[in-house]
Design an enzyme around this catalytic site. Structure first.
Site, PDB file in Angstrom:
ATOM      1  N   GLU A   1       0.984  -1.089   0.235  1.00  0.00           N
ATOM      2  CA  GLU A   1       0.255   0.314   0.053  1.00  0.00           C
ATOM      3  C   GLU A   1       0.310   1.387  -0.208  1.00  0.00           C
ATOM      4  O   GLU A   1       0.303   2.360   0.785  1.00  0.00           O
ATOM      5  CB  GLU A   1      -1.145  -0.127   1.136  1.00  0.00           C
TER       6      GLU A   1
ATOM      7  N   GLU B   1     -12.782  -2.753  11.471  1.00  0.00           N
ATOM      8  CA  GLU B   1     -12.442  -2.275  10.184  1.00  0.00           C
ATOM      9  C   GLU B   1     -13.633  -2.625   9.365  1.00  0.00           C
ATOM     10  O   GLU B   1     -14.224  -1.734   9.117  1.00  0.00           O
ATOM     11  CB  GLU B   1     -10.349  -2.170  10.264  1.00  0.00           C
TER      12      GLU B   1
ATOM     13  N   ASP C   1      -8.355  -9.224   3.698  1.00  0.00           N
ATOM     14  CA  ASP C   1      -7.756  -8.100   4.088  1.00  0.00           C
ATOM     15  C   ASP C   1      -9.109  -7.784   5.931  1.00  0.00           C
ATOM     16  O   ASP C   1     -10.030  -7.271   5.550  1.00  0.00           O
ATOM     17  CB  ASP C   1      -7.664  -6.734   4.000  1.00  0.00           C
TER      18      ASP C   1
HETATM   19  C1  GCU Z   1      -6.003  -2.196   5.536  1.00  0.00           C
HETATM   20  C2  GCU Z   1      -6.465  -1.370   6.666  1.00  0.00           C
HETATM   21  C3  GCU Z   1      -5.161   0.151   6.319  1.00  0.00           C
HETATM   22  C4  GCU Z   1      -4.374  -0.672   7.124  1.00  0.00           C
HETATM   23  C5  GCU Z   1      -3.636  -1.721   6.106  1.00  0.00           C
HETATM   24  C6  GCU Z   1      -2.542  -2.730   7.062  1.00  0.00           C
HETATM   25  O1  GCU Z   1      -6.137  -2.072   4.351  1.00  0.00           O
HETATM   26  O2  GCU Z   1      -7.604  -0.259   5.145  1.00  0.00           O
HETATM   27  O3  GCU Z   1      -5.491   1.266   6.356  1.00  0.00           O
HETATM   28  O4  GCU Z   1      -2.976   0.218   7.289  1.00  0.00           O
HETATM   29  O5  GCU Z   1      -4.562  -2.878   6.140  1.00  0.00           O
HETATM   30  O6  GCU Z   1      -3.149  -4.280   7.673  1.00  0.00           O
HETATM   31  O7  GCU Z   1      -1.358  -2.059   6.672  1.00  0.00           O
END
Ligand code: GCU
Length: 712
Positions: free
Chosen positions: A282, A383, A355
């Site tokens: 990400e 979440e 996730d």
């Molecule tokens: C999910 C979450 C993010 C977080 C990511 C992670 O995608 O939405 O906010 O940073 O997980 O576990 O790194």
């Protein structure tokens, strides 16, 4: 409400804390508890009628003294008894393990004795056997706080961080220390022994000297209750902090920078636990930016930490936009490196391959990595399960995961046993939970979310526990009347039959209810954009990468619905060991809970019930809504058994949950109906909202949905 007073019995060790500040904080901790009696702040550690006892302990360490103090402060057995806390070497016990008998708590270490004391008190209060031996399933039982240095919390729904704050963020007050002590005490009471203090999307700032000094202050408090402190590190810190041109893990200057940083950290915090690292995920920097591998990156940290006994928790949560099935990527990226990681590296793997969805099959990495230490990562903060609004007890989900059989070493190779060292020898074993804790007075943003913190700790200690036992304990500790005087209106049997049994039933069915009204039959990631709260099965703007949009996952089309992960589709099923790969591939044997996770089926495909997929979807959504309406009714009937503040809080959240469940049902069914082109089954309750409205409501709150018949 009971005001706590020090037991009168003469202690063998008077409580003389070593440090003045710590003493003040501990005094505040014990003396102020009753102020919070009704707002949930005391968690499962509410004060109770304490009988004076004599405690003999053969160890003078600070943690042992705390154990003595806790035992005296929580004793609900007979008055005037003598109890021994004995710390001595016993090979049948692991480092944190303990033995209990009615007048003896025995452990190898002071921390072990502390866990023994808390378990002893829990058993006294909940009426369980007092003579037992207990060793933890995992050596490291860690909460990951996704807290940012400005005090905000990523995916946090309980207020700001208890560790960091924006203004004047590095000062530490006595109130801070008191709160950290309360936090540490709550963690220790359920066996948690580690805390990562900052977000995995890590700001490099946390590794600078002023922040490390604050980390030391936090660590000094947490340590007293046996909690080790860890930090998330940003892979590119050598560039942003060290002014190097690169963060290449094989570059000597980068290696030297990390070695020095680690040395600096251990000088400040000698028992620092190690790093948690999110790399090449990400948008976070990582070794692949320099054409290096996860092994190169993780081992660089491992080498720097090894001389001090530190560990690296390297996350397997990786995916990129080019992979046509995100669920496959972690396995594809990590399997080739099995056996190449240092022994102080642990690969941290989310429970499922995508996730933290309401339901996922287990990640195929569990059990498959055989020569690499691996640890499960669970998400305590909800979440994807209604944040702090929806009542969802996560122990059922985690139990499902831990008991899943990977078959990697024959039947019985459960996820629990593939990660706790009983099947594969790992130098370090660990489990992590993404924390749901913040500054809210009840810590978690809702009373029932405290049960998830509790459940995480209990399962981290004993990965064979079942959710029913955990719920039973938590309800008794959290809601049982403290004295007959508190609740004169009913007897204990009433409480057991009416309150305990009914609340337990709500908790134990709550996760399935959420799966039903959110995404049943293996559907996943139907959430609206950005904040993963409301439904958004339609959300697919052209400028957003497709793996961040629901249609990528549900693949609803005129010909059917679901993600084909069989060999003719993405092939993700092949990442599972036999007999699972065959079982999941075959429509006749694939568990229906995972049907649309693994298969794309036509709308008229018939399930075991004889109903079509379309009909079953409709009924699952309906059942989900109906369950939540039942929870609402049940709770209202339980009012006589709960204090007003907690009763009303739960009641109002259930109201919103019912509303949201209805929105989910209407949104998903009306949206999918555009593709199925099939009528609703005759017995299905009809939608309340129409699709156009639902597509236009605020996805963050779902609050702005227009109520039918509202007049201007
Ligand atoms: C999910 C979450 C993010 C977080 C990511 C992670 O995608 O939405 O906010 O940073 O997980 O576990 O790194």
């Amino acid at each position: 409400m009971i005001i706590f007073t020090q037991p009168k019995a003469k202690a063998v060790f008077s409580f003389k804390p070593y440090r003045r500040l710590f003493s003040a904080a501990l005094f505040l901790l014990f003396s102020a508890q009753s102020l919070f009696a009704d707002n949930g702040h005391e968690l499962w550690l509410r004060n109770k009628q304490v009988n004076p006892i004599k405690v003999i302990c053969n160890n003078k360490s600070q943690t042992a003294q705390i154990a003595v103090h806790e035992l005296k402060a929580g004793w609900s057995g007979g008055a005037g008894e003598t109890v021994n806390i004995m710390i001595k070497t016993d090979r049948s016990l692991q480092q944190d393990g303990y033995k209990l008998s009615p007048h003896l708590i025995q452990a190898n270490t002071a921390t072990g004795a502390l866990y023994g004391v808390f378990d002893f008190l829990r058993r006294q209060q909940t009426g369980q056997e007092l003579s037992i031996t207990s060793n933890p399933s995992y050596q490291r039982r860690i909460l990951d706080h996704w807290d940012n240095p400005d005090g905000s919390i990523e995916r946090g729904y309980a207020g700001n961080s208890i560790f960091w704050r924006k203004e004047d963020s590095l000062t530490v007050t006595l109130d801070d220390k008191k709160l950290w002590l309360e936090y540490a005490r709550a963690d220790a009471s359920i066996g948690i022994n580690g805390a990562v203090l900052n977000n995995v999307n890590a700001s490099p700032r946390v590794l600078t000297e002023p922040y490390l000094k604050k980390v030391k202050e936090i660590a000094d408090v947490l340590r007293t209750y046996g909690i080790k402190t860890y930090l998330s590190a940003n892979f590119a810190s050598p560039i942003s902090l060290g002014k190097l041109k690169t963060a290449d893990p094989l570059d000597p200057a980068v290696i030297a920078w990390w070695n020095n940083k680690v040395k600096e950290i251990y000088k400040i915090i000698p028992d620092f636990g190690g790093f948690l690292i999110k790399a090449n995920s990400e948008g976070q920097p990582g070794p692949q930016d320099y054409k290096r591998t996860h092994v190169d990156g993780a081992n660089m940290f491992a080498d720097a930490l090894k001389p001090y006994g530190g560990i690296v928790m390297w996350r397997a949560f990786v995916y990129n936009a080019n992979e046509h099935d995100r669920a496959k990527q972690a396995y594809s990226e990590f399997m080739p490196f099995d056996g190449q990681f240092r022994s102080n590296v642990i690969i941290q793997v989310k429970n499922g391959p995508v996730d933290f969805q309401p339901r996922e099959p287990f990640s195929p990495l569990f059990g498959a990595l055989k020569k690499t230490a691996i640890m499960p990562e669970l998400q305590v903060t909800k979440e994807y399960l209604g944040e702090n609004i929806h009542l969802v007890f996560l122990a059922s989900m985690w139990e499902e995961l831990l008991k899943s059989d990977t078959y990697q070493q024959g039947a019985g190779s459960t996820v629990a046993h593939c990660t706790d060292g009983s099947i594969y020898k790992q130098q370090y074993t660990a489990i992590a939970g993404v924390s749901n804790i913040g500054l809210d007075s009840n810590w978690c943003g809702s009373n029932f979310d405290q049960a998830n913190w509790y459940a995480f700790g209990r399962l981290a200690w004993n990965n064979q526990l079942n959710s029913s036992q955990i719920a039973d304990e938590w309800i008794k500790l959290t809601f049982a009347p403290l004295t007959a005087k508190d609740q004169p209106a009913f007897k204990k049997t009433d409480w057991n039959n009416n309150f305990l049994t009914r609340v337990k039933n709500i908790m134990l069915t709550s996760r399935e209810a959420a799966v039903n009204y959110m995404m049943p039959l293996g559907l996943h990631h139907l959430f609206s954009a950005f904040r993963h709260y409301g439904p958004g099965p339609w959300y697919a703007p052209k400028n957003v990468r497709t793996d961040w949009t629901p249609p990528y996952y549900h693949k609803a089309a005129p010909d059917g619905i679901g993600f084909d992960r069989t060999q003719s589709g993405s092939g993700a099923i092949q990442q599972y060991h036999e007999p699972l790969a065959t079982q999941f591939s075959d429509l006749k044997t694939c568990p229906e809970i995972y049907l649309l996770w693994f298969h794309h089926v036509s709308w008229d495909f018939r399930l075991k019930s004889g109903a079509t997929v379309w009909e079953e979807l409709c009924h699952h959504y309906q059942n989900g809504v109906a369950s939540v309406r039942d929870f609402q009714k049940e709770w209202d009937n339980l009012q006589p058994y709960v204090d007003q503040q907690r009763f009303e809080e739960v009641q109002s959240k259930l109201r919103k949950q019912c509303h949201d469940a209805q929105v989910y049902k209407d949104a998903c069914l009306l949206y999918f109906q555009q593709y199925s082109k099939l009528p609703f089954p005759s017995d299905l309750e009809r939608p309340i909202y129409d699709l156009q409205y639902l597509e236009s409501i605020d996805p963050l709150t779902m609050e702005k949905a227009p109520v039918l018949n509202r007049r201007k």
